[in-house]
Each structure stands twice: as C-alpha cells, then as structure tokens.
Write a protein that holds these residues in place. Structure first.
Motif, short mmCIF file in Angstrom:
data_model
loop_
_atom_site.label_atom_id
_atom_site.label_comp_id
_atom_site.label_asym_id
_atom_site.label_seq_id
_atom_site.Cartn_x
_atom_site.Cartn_y
_atom_site.Cartn_z
N MET A 151 0.93 -1.13 0.09
CA MET A 151 0.07 0.11 0.06
C MET A 151 1.38 1.06 0.03
SD MET A 151 -3.61 0.76 2.42
CE MET A 151 -1.71 0.27 3.60
N THR A 152 0.71 2.19 -1.18
CA THR A 152 1.24 2.76 -0.73
C THR A 152 1.29 4.48 -0.05
OG1 THR A 152 -0.22 4.62 -2.52
CG2 THR A 152 1.12 3.01 -3.27
N THR A 153 0.42 4.50 1.06
CA THR A 153 -0.23 5.55 1.68
C THR A 153 0.05 4.83 3.38
OG1 THR A 153 -2.61 4.87 1.49
CG2 THR A 153 -1.78 6.64 0.06
N ASN A 154 0.37 5.96 3.90
CA ASN A 154 0.29 5.53 5.81
C ASN A 154 -0.84 4.66 5.98
OD1 ASN A 154 -0.07 5.93 8.53
ND2 ASN A 154 1.97 6.15 8.20
N ASN A 155 -0.14 2.90 6.98
CA ASN A 155 -1.64 2.26 7.25
C ASN A 155 -2.72 3.01 7.87
OD1 ASN A 155 -0.83 0.75 5.52
ND2 ASN A 155 0.38 -0.87 7.55
N GLU A 156 -1.88 3.91 8.69
CA GLU A 156 -2.93 5.06 10.08
C GLU A 156 -3.96 5.84 9.18
OE1 GLU A 156 -2.56 6.96 13.79
OE2 GLU A 156 -0.51 6.11 13.42
N GLU A 157 -3.42 6.62 8.51
CA GLU A 157 -4.05 7.18 7.49
C GLU A 157 -4.97 6.70 7.10
OE1 GLU A 157 -3.72 10.96 4.67
OE2 GLU A 157 -1.55 9.94 4.82
N TYR A 158 -4.56 5.94 5.58
CA TYR A 158 -5.12 5.13 4.80
C TYR A 158 -6.58 4.81 5.66
CZ TYR A 158 -7.13 1.40 1.35
OH TYR A 158 -7.68 0.89 0.34
N LEU A 159 -6.42 3.81 6.23
CA LEU A 159 -7.39 2.91 7.72
C LEU A 159 -8.19 4.48 8.47
CD1 LEU A 159 -5.62 -0.20 8.93
CD2 LEU A 159 -7.46 0.51 6.40
N ALA A 160 -7.94 5.10 8.78
CA ALA A 160 -8.61 6.25 9.51
C ALA A 160 -9.66 6.74 8.70
CB ALA A 160 -7.39 7.36 9.95
N GLN A 161 -9.66 6.70 7.63
CA GLN A 161 -10.89 7.43 6.94
C GLN A 161 -11.29 6.60 5.80
OE1 GLN A 161 -8.26 8.70 3.29
NE2 GLN A 161 -7.35 11.03 4.25
N ARG A 162 -11.55 5.23 6.16
CA ARG A 162 -12.40 3.74 6.01
C ARG A 162 -12.87 3.48 7.82
NH1 ARG A 162 -8.97 5.22 2.92
NH2 ARG A 162 -9.55 5.29 -0.17
N GLN A 163 -12.87 4.36 8.55
CA GLN A 163 -13.51 3.47 9.40
C GLN A 163 -15.29 3.38 9.72
OE1 GLN A 163 -12.34 2.78 12.67
NE2 GLN A 163 -10.12 2.29 10.52
N LEU A 164 -16.07 2.78 10.17
CA LEU A 164 -17.60 2.56 10.46
C LEU A 164 -17.80 2.74 12.03
CD1 LEU A 164 -18.53 -0.53 8.71
CD2 LEU A 164 -18.73 1.48 7.07
N LYS A 165 -18.74 3.07 12.50
CA LYS A 165 -18.91 3.30 13.87
C LYS A 165 -19.28 2.44 14.99
CE LYS A 165 -22.16 6.25 16.08
NZ LYS A 165 -24.07 7.15 16.33
N LYS A 166 -18.06 1.88 16.09
CA LYS A 166 -18.55 1.06 16.40
C LYS A 166 -19.66 1.25 17.55
CE LYS A 166 -14.47 0.07 14.76
NZ LYS A 166 -14.52 -0.82 13.06
N GLY A 167 -20.05 -0.19 17.79
CA GLY A 167 -20.86 0.13 18.69
C GLY A 167 -22.58 0.61 18.48
N ALA A 168 -22.47 0.23 17.15
CA ALA A 168 -24.23 0.96 16.93
C ALA A 168 -25.00 0.38 17.21
CB ALA A 168 -23.99 1.79 15.52
N ALA A 169 -25.11 -0.92 17.26
CA ALA A 169 -25.91 -2.57 16.79
C ALA A 169 -25.85 -3.23 18.31
CB ALA A 169 -26.22 -2.61 15.63
N GLY A 170 -26.81 -3.65 18.27
CA GLY A 170 -26.93 -4.55 19.72
C GLY A 170 -27.65 -5.67 18.98
N TRP A 171 -27.82 -7.01 19.87
CA TRP A 171 -28.13 -8.26 19.04
C TRP A 171 -29.81 -7.90 18.73
CZ3 TRP A 171 -32.40 -11.66 20.09
CH2 TRP A 171 -32.60 -11.43 21.47
N ILE A 172 -30.36 -6.98 19.09
CA ILE A 172 -32.13 -7.54 18.78
C ILE A 172 -31.72 -6.08 17.25
CG2 ILE A 172 -33.94 -6.17 19.60
CD1 ILE A 172 -33.69 -6.15 22.43
#
Length: 464
Positions: free
Chosen positions: A1-22
């Motif tokens: 990958m040509t870009t910095n891993n952290e920068e690349y993935l920081a721009q591609r994050q989903l919202k954690k903890g938004a959904a429980g099992w129900i």
C-alpha cells in the motif's frame, strides 16, 4: 500500500457499537420480510402446495445450516465484508473476491427488483408509478443511511415491525377459514399426484421461490464492525432472525393457501391481500395491502445497508476502487451507498423485476456454496482459530448447506435459463476485472494481514 496504513484506515472506519443483537436480529428480519408478502407463492404454481412445501423445507434446512455456519465465522472474523471476509480467510484473495462478487450481484439486483414492486404498490394506493417513484425511494432511503447507521437501523426496525404486524394479523384472521382440502385443489398433470400435481420436476423448479422466504438473512454479518459485541451479538442476532423467519414462513405458506386455495394463491400477485378479500375481510385486506408496502420498503432499505457495507469492505481491501470506502464524519461509507444505488436505479428502469430476482438468486446460491465451503475449510485448515461460538454439528452442518445451495442453483436453471446465463456473464466480467485490475491493488496480501492492519489502526486511533 502506498499510503500510511493509519491514515488510509482512519479514513475508512465504521461506527463501532451502534447495534446490539436485537437491532441485528431486526436487520435480518428486515432483509427478508418482503418475501413473505409475495413471490414465494409462485412456487405453488410450479409445484402445487405439497411440492412447494418440500421445496420450502429443503430451503429452510439450507438457510438454517448456513446461518449456524455463519454464526461461527462471524464471531471468529467480525469484519464488515461478511461472507467475503470468511472466504478470503479460507480460500485466499481470489476465493474471497468471487464470494464478494456473488453477494454483490445479489444485493445490487434485489433492491432494483424490489423498487419495481414498490412502484406497483404505490400505483395501487396513489395512482403513480415508474422512474420518478423509483428515484424518490432510492434518494430518500439512501439519504437516511447517510445520516448514520444507528438512525438507519432504528428506522428500519419500525418499518419491519409494521410489516410483521400485517403478517401476524393475516395469520390470525385466516385461521378460522383454514380448510385442508384447499391445499390440494390443483388438478394433477399426467405424471402427478394430489400432493405433487406437477411431479418432482415441479419441486425442483419451485426451489428459487422457496428461497424468497429467507433470502438475504445471510447479510447480518455485514454489520459485524458496527456491533456492540460482535462475537456475541452477530451469532445471536442472525440465529434469532432465522428462527423468527421460519415461524412467519409456516404462517403464510400454510394459512394463506389453506384459506384461499392453492390454485388461487399460486396465481396471485398479492396472496395475503387476495386471501383476506376471498374470505370476506376487505378492511383488513386494505390494511395489509398498505403494510405490505412497509414490508417491501423494509427489505429495500436493509439491502441498501447490506450492499454499502459489502462495497465498503471490498473497496477498503483494494478489490474495488479504494475511493468507494471513504467514510464521512458520521462514519458512513457514503460513496458505497450512492454508486450501487445509481446502478440499481438504472437497472430498475428495465422493468424486468422477475429476471433480476432470478439472477439475484443465482448470485445468492453461489455465495452460499462458497461460504459453506469456507466454514469447512476453516475447520480443517485452522482448527486452533478462536471460535467464541461453534456451529452445532460442525462441518456436517455446513456440508448440508453446501450441497443444498448447489441444488438450489440448478433450480434457477430449471425455472429460468436466461437468468442463469445472464448471471454467468456478470461473473465472467467481474472475475476479469479482478484478474486484470483488482488483484494488483490489494491492500494486504492475506486476510490475516488485512485484519491485523485494521486492528492496529483501530488501536492507534483509540490511543490518539
């Protein structure tokens, strides 16, 4: 990958903890619920009631064993790609892409077909139909998803609840008019019987319609990265959804045909509504007709969510153009929502809803075989993998879903040869893209490396 891993993935994050099992169980029901209102019943026209019940039981077993296999893999590999992620871990980059492509075909074609049905329902209620209606629904419901996953899933739960209310109400009302003789009112052909009026060939041709009682429930793991506790919530959510869908399937298949008759049910565009009208319940029929639109919208809405998470995962991994996986400040993959939505809208303009549904089933059955095979391979190749949930029966269970998914695939060939070959062409085009473009742009060489990069980036972002 040509870009910095952290920068690349920081721009591609989903919202954690938004959904429980129900909420995840609600998502699973929402994916499928429109199939209880219409579509399944055409299988009765192909096979008679008895033949369709055999097809439905076989497909119910296929989906149950598939769901139990997915529950294990989603707990062990909680990634937004769902089946694609499992297959990549088991079969490498090419196997992962083929599985993702199969799901993408299913999830792009299905909402395009459903929005045509929505147009027909709106026409019945308001007298308007066509491209303006299709565009309005795509714009409104893609727009709600852009606002954020938590908001979208809550809206979806409300819409799904209305649809479920309509199905249960229909079952309760029709119970008093149930007559076993109505199930067998189709005259048998020369080689048929009262129970199997079209013979065993009818059972084969009815398999794709039986799938509509459960199709797309496998999409629950696509929400894994947004679950509160993926290892527990995703297995619990998908299994709960499947159990509930088995209940609603029995309700509509037995009571609708038992009240209205198998012949009338097999020919109806709106079987629940027609059954209520035939049994002297016009007011309830009108209510169910309106809430049936809610069922269509629920499936349309939730499959939009599903395709966006799949496109996001494939893009983030480099299989698809990487700009598609960029997320907004609300952690929403906006481009992964909009681009397939535009494609789906263009497909809806053909008006070929039946063809698109059959093609979606081809994509689905190929993905089921790949996902079931992934479960088997992971059990054999990586027995030491941490599995917070284990599939009852192990590879015997996933072996059942593997065999039945291949049988279901041939059922599409029996019903609509065009759909089979058109979808094959899509697979050839998609795999050609992978060979000449996609495989050269992968972010990581293996699934383990990709997941390690994601975990590392999440830890660094949390620390920051």
């Amino acid at each position: 990958m040509t870009t910095n891993n952290e920068e690349y993935l920081a721009q591609r994050q989903l919202k954690k903890g938004a959904a429980g099992w129900i909420l995840l169980a609600g998502l699973g029901v929402s994916y499928v619920i429109s199939g209880d209102f219409a579509g399944w019943n055409f299988g009765i026209a192909q096979a008679g009631w008895g033949g369709f019940v055999i097809a439905a039981v076989l497909m119910g077993i296929m989906y149950l064993t598939l769901v139990l296999s997915l529950a294990e893999m989603s707990a062990a590999i909680p990634a937004a790609g769902g089946g694609y992620s499992f297959a990549r871990q088991a079969m490498g980059p090419a196997g992962g892409y083929l599985t993702g492509l199969a799901v993408l075909i299913e999830y792009t074609l299905a909402p395009a077909a459903i929005v045509i049905f929505i147009g027909s329902a709106v026409n019945e209620l308001l007298g308007i139909d066509g491209p303006m209606v299709y565009a309005a629904f795509y714009i409104i419901f893609v727009g709600i998803h852009v606002l954020g996953v938590g908001e979208a899933l809550k809206v979806m739960m409300v819409i799904s609840a209305l649809a479920v209310l309509a199905i249960i109400t229909t079952g309760v009302v029709l119970l008093q008019d149930f007559n076993v003789d109505n199930l067998f009112d189709i005259a048998p052909l020369a080689n048929g019987t009262e129970f199997l009026p079209m013979g065993y060939y009818g059972v084969w041709a009815a398999l794709p319609f039986a799938m509509w009682l459960f199709l797309a429930v496998e999409g629950v793991p696509l929400a894994a990265e947004e679950a509160k506790d993926p290892a527990k919530d995703v297995p619990k959510g998908i299994i709960a959804a499947m159990i509930f869908l088995l209940f609603t399937a029995v309700l509509v298949v037995v009571l609708v045909a038992g009240a209205a008759g198998a012949q009338a049910t097999g020919a109806s565009a709106v079987p629940l509504v027609d059954a209520l009208n035939m049994t002297g319940n016009p007011k309830i029929a009108t209510m169910v007709n309106v809430l049936g639109l809610a069922g269509l919208v629920a499936s349309f809405f939730s499959i939009i969510y599903g395709y966006s998470r799949l496109v996001f995962a494939l893009s983030r991994a480099g299989y698809l153009p990487q700009k598609l996986s960029l997320t907004s400040q609300r952690k929403v993959p906006v481009r992964a929502l909009i681009v397939p939505g535009v494609l789906g809208f263009l497909l809806s303009l053909t008006g070929e809803s039946d063809l698109m549904l059959s093609m979606a089933v081809v994509g689905a059955t190929v993905s089921y075989a790949m996902m079931s095979g992934s479960h088997i391979l992971l059990r054999i190749k990586q027995p030491e993998m941490n599995r917070p949930y284990k599939t009852p029966g192990g590879i015997f269970t996933s072996g059942i879903s593997f065999v039945l998914s291949l049988i279901a695939l041939t059922g599409v060939y029996a019903y609509d040869v065009r759909a089979f070959y058109f979808t094959l062409i899509l697979f050839v085009i998609g795999m050609a893209y992978y060979v000449f473009i996609g495989r050269k742009n992968l972010v990581a060489s293996t699934a383990e490396e990709e997941f390690a990069l994601l975990s590392q980036a999440e830890d660094e972002l949390t620390t920051d």
